[in-house]
Design an enzyme around this catalytic site. Structure first.
Site, PDB file in Angstrom:
ATOM      1  N   TYR A  73     -16.669 -21.981  61.974  1.00 53.63           N
ATOM      2  CA  TYR A  73     -16.301 -22.560  63.002  1.00 53.63           C
ATOM      3  C   TYR A  73     -17.569 -23.747  63.320  1.00 53.63           C
ATOM      4  O   TYR A  73     -17.497 -24.850  63.315  1.00 53.63           O
ATOM      5  CB  TYR A  73     -16.161 -21.716  64.341  1.00 53.63           C
ATOM      6  CG  TYR A  73     -15.864 -22.323  65.177  1.00 53.63           C
ATOM      7  CD1 TYR A  73     -14.935 -23.440  65.602  1.00 53.63           C
ATOM      8  CD2 TYR A  73     -16.793 -22.327  66.528  1.00 53.63           C
ATOM      9  CE1 TYR A  73     -14.740 -24.127  66.728  1.00 53.63           C
ATOM     10  CE2 TYR A  73     -16.636 -23.156  67.445  1.00 53.63           C
ATOM     11  CZ  TYR A  73     -15.484 -23.894  67.866  1.00 53.63           C
ATOM     12  OH  TYR A  73     -15.483 -24.730  68.911  1.00 53.63           O
ATOM     13  N   SER A  81     -18.890 -28.882  69.684  1.00 51.78           N
ATOM     14  CA  SER A  81     -19.039 -27.613  70.193  1.00 51.78           C
ATOM     15  C   SER A  81     -20.617 -27.412  70.477  1.00 51.78           C
ATOM     16  O   SER A  81     -21.272 -27.905  69.580  1.00 51.78           O
ATOM     17  CB  SER A  81     -18.314 -26.634  69.606  1.00 51.78           C
ATOM     18  OG  SER A  81     -18.886 -25.341  70.094  1.00 51.78           O
TER      19      SER A  81
END
Ligand code: 8X3
Length: 248
Positions: free
Chosen positions: A147, A134
């Site tokens: 995350y 990501s």
């Protein structure tokens, strides 16, 4: 016929990649926790799609899945480590531990376990591994520490694995998307459809098909070419400035 193994194939990028690769003549093993979703994909895509219910947090189960692949699907040429999720956007000092551990178990432990289990086949077939990281791996934002940490792990794991696989011909890529409209935000917000809709509203986010197409491109490049990392954002997304607190 080439075989792809896609985790998190029940929705979003995983399902889009399964559809695209099948259209291009691949066969696909698709895993996920939601059996009903996998079954409807099987109904849609036919027997070239092998649905397997599996939980990324269960190492024994992942090894069982790999060991028990039917003969016709054992020769995996492409592993797409797509399964992953984000905990709620909460500052760590206010966060519960359980959702964080759940994310680490899925995004990190599960990804490493499955990759390791499939490496003998991937090496034998001079295959490819595409890991879904990501933009959060590189650019921190508030409420995303765990995350982002897992996605930074995925990126650096990818690069380290390239070193380990030197000489095997296996290619390894970290794909690092920004905002893609999938169930990602629905999960992150605990099922709040209005919050998810509001986030993507009017900003023309990337789609699961955009990322599936990128995966296909990376995976079908000539064998002498390895894309190490690939970062993508919708045109409407860029970076925020530094946050400053004047009372500290
Ligand atoms: C999530 C990327 O930009 O939606 O992986 O936070 S973003």
């Amino acid at each position: 016929m080439k075989t792809a193994f896609i985790t998190g194939a029940t929705a979003g990028i995983g399902a889009a990649a399964a559809r695209l690769l099948l259209r291009e003549g691949w066969q696909v093993v698709g895993t996920g926790r939601r059996g009903d979703r996998l079954e409807s994909l099987h109904d849609e895509l036919g027997d070239a799609f092998l649905p397997i219910v599996s939980d990324m947090r269960d190492a024994d189960d992942l090894q069982r899945v790999v060991d028990q692949l039917p003969e016709a699907f054992r020769g995996v040429d492409l592993l797409i480590n797509n399964a992953g999720l984000a905990p709620p956007m909460t500052d760590l000092q206010n966060a519960e531990q359980a959702p964080l551990s759940n994310v680490i178990a899925t995004n990190v432990d599960g990804l490493v376990t499955l990759t390791r289990a499939l490496l003998p086949t991937l090496i034998e077939r001079r295959g490819a591994i595409v890991n879904l990281s990501s933009v959060a791996a590189t650019y921190p934002y508030r409420g995303g520490a765990v995350y982002a940490g897992t996605k930074a792990f995925v990126r650096q794991f990818t690069l380290g694995l390239r070193c380990d696989l030197q000489g095997t011909g296996v290619r390894v890529t970290s794909i690092e998307p920004g905002m893609v409209e999938t169930e990602f935000t629905l999960v992150r917000t605990g099922g709040n459809q209005a919050a998810s809709d509001a986030l993507y509203s009017g900003m023309n986010p990337m789609t699961a098909d955009d990322i599936a197409e990128t995966i296909r491109w990376v995976a079908t490049l000539p064998p002498h070419l390895n894309v190490n990392t690939l970062e993508l954002m919708p045109t409407s997304q860029s970076w925020a400035g530094f946050a400053i607190n004047r009372e500290a």
